[in-house]
Motif scaffolding. Structure first.
Motif, PDB file in Angstrom:
ATOM      1  N   LEU A  17      -1.586 -18.266  13.063  1.00  0.00           N
ATOM      2  CA  LEU A  17      -1.911 -17.345  12.107  1.00  0.00           C
ATOM      3  C   LEU A  17      -3.287 -17.815  11.749  1.00  0.00           C
ATOM      4  O   LEU A  17      -4.179 -16.841  11.699  1.00  0.00           O
ATOM      5  N   GLU A  18      -3.736 -18.948  11.712  1.00  0.00           N
ATOM      6  CA  GLU A  18      -5.057 -19.501  11.543  1.00  0.00           C
ATOM      7  C   GLU A  18      -6.108 -18.547  12.562  1.00  0.00           C
ATOM      8  O   GLU A  18      -7.073 -18.277  12.209  1.00  0.00           O
ATOM      9  N   VAL A  19      -5.454 -18.825  14.076  1.00  0.00           N
ATOM     10  CA  VAL A  19      -6.574 -18.214  15.030  1.00  0.00           C
ATOM     11  C   VAL A  19      -6.648 -16.717  14.866  1.00  0.00           C
ATOM     12  O   VAL A  19      -7.603 -16.251  14.956  1.00  0.00           O
ATOM     13  N   VAL A  20      -5.628 -16.041  14.479  1.00  0.00           N
ATOM     14  CA  VAL A  20      -5.711 -14.829  13.837  1.00  0.00           C
ATOM     15  C   VAL A  20      -6.708 -14.385  12.952  1.00  0.00           C
ATOM     16  O   VAL A  20      -7.639 -13.586  13.032  1.00  0.00           O
ATOM     17  N   LEU A  21      -6.566 -14.938  11.824  1.00  0.00           N
ATOM     18  CA  LEU A  21      -7.468 -14.688  10.797  1.00  0.00           C
ATOM     19  C   LEU A  21      -9.145 -15.120  11.078  1.00  0.00           C
ATOM     20  O   LEU A  21      -9.729 -14.320  10.847  1.00  0.00           O
ATOM     21  N   ILE A  22      -9.257 -16.141  12.029  1.00  0.00           N
ATOM     22  CA  ILE A  22     -10.491 -16.512  12.369  1.00  0.00           C
ATOM     23  C   ILE A  22     -11.287 -15.367  13.270  1.00  0.00           C
ATOM     24  O   ILE A  22     -12.188 -15.035  13.390  1.00  0.00           O
ATOM     25  N   THR A  23     -10.093 -15.086  14.216  1.00  0.00           N
ATOM     26  CA  THR A  23     -10.866 -14.091  15.261  1.00  0.00           C
ATOM     27  C   THR A  23     -11.149 -12.697  14.344  1.00  0.00           C
ATOM     28  O   THR A  23     -12.103 -11.942  14.703  1.00  0.00           O
ATOM     29  N   ALA A  24     -10.456 -12.498  13.601  1.00  0.00           N
ATOM     30  CA  ALA A  24     -10.784 -11.049  12.688  1.00  0.00           C
ATOM     31  C   ALA A  24     -12.076 -11.460  11.862  1.00  0.00           C
ATOM     32  O   ALA A  24     -12.958 -10.555  11.826  1.00  0.00           O
ATOM     33  N   ALA A  25     -12.403 -12.873  11.500  1.00  0.00           N
ATOM     34  CA  ALA A  25     -13.744 -13.174  10.951  1.00  0.00           C
ATOM     35  C   ALA A  25     -14.798 -12.941  11.686  1.00  0.00           C
ATOM     36  O   ALA A  25     -15.967 -12.635  11.498  1.00  0.00           O
TER      37      ALA A  25
END
Lengths: 130, 119
Positions: A34-42
């Motif tokens: 989930l951390e990766v998902v949020l950072i990709t969106a950032a």
């Protein structure tokens, strides 16, 4: 260590699909994924999120985790909207096999069949499975 | 081809890191460019220089370290995953560095392919 958050990334936009296949507890993959998902969106990328197999349990409502001494991180999925991650899908067959439906989930998702998800996968630049 | 590599498992429990290492080495030998190798989840343990397997076993930490230095390949360890597992700058083998998850995303953006090793 670099402060990536403060860097403006001025590159191309690619289509990233994250496939969540595992239960939320028992292994760390869901939490760290989930951390990766949020950072990709950032990074202003085109992000899709798919829940398949036991991965659909990640977004089940009313998780009670004190018995296993784990942090219930399911509320974090509600932050996806704030990151403008709006392409969120769950696989119909996986939900049905586990007796789950849309109202059991902590966030709104689009429910797609395995065949439809397969078509969606064909359109991605990057598919990462956690 | 420009390849990003994601290693999600530790060096000795799971084959993923071995396979990733062999793949990366073979890709370099074939003339491909490795944008970056990113270590996530238990994969961060591949950077721990204190790993000391028996002498007749391969030492993946050393192998990655040598590969990175010989070919100038960036070996990046996720900071959040590393902190959770007690990996810090003092423990890093030569050629590894600790940085943020943004480095993984960037490898995906820059590369033609991102190849994942793990379950």
């Amino acid at each position: 260590m670099e402060d990536w958050e403060e860097d403006e990334f001025d590159g191309p936009v690619k289509k990233f699909m994250y496939v969540n296949r595992k239960a939320p507890y028992g292994t760390v993959y869901a939490l760290e994924g989930l951390e990766v998902v949020l950072i990709t969106a950032a990074f202003d990328q085109d992000v899709s999120l798919v829940f398949i197999d036991d991965g659909v349990f990640q977004i089940k409502k009313d998780q009670e985790t004190s018995g296993v001494n784990m942090k219930n991180f399911s509320p974090t999925y509600r932050a996806l909207e704030g990151y403008e991650v709006e392409k969120v899908y769950a696989e119909k067959e996986s939900l049905e096999a586990r007796g789950l439906s849309e109202e059991d989930l902590v966030i709104p998702v689009e429910i797609l069949s395995a065949a439809e998800i397969s078509e969606l996968m064909d359109t991605q630049d990057m598919i990462v499975s956690f | 081809m420009k390849l990003g590599i994601l290693v999600n498992e530790g060096p000795f429990t799971h084959q993923a890191s071995d396979t990733a290492y062999q793949f990366t080495k073979a890709a370099l030998e074939k003339g491909h460019e490795i944008v970056r190798v990113f270590f996530y989840h238990d994969g961060v343990n591949n950077s721990n220089k204190q790993a000391d397997p028996p002498s007749d076993d391969r030492n993946l930490v050393t192998l990655w370290s040598e590969l990175g230095q010989e070919h100038g390949v960036e070996l990046v360890v996720c900071v959040a995953a590393a902190m959770r597992r007690g990996i810090n700058d003092d423990l890093l083998a030569a050629g590894f560095k600790i940085s943020g998850l943004g480095q993984l995303v960037e490898a995906g953006i820059i590369g033609d392919r991102l190849v994942t090793f793990g379950d």
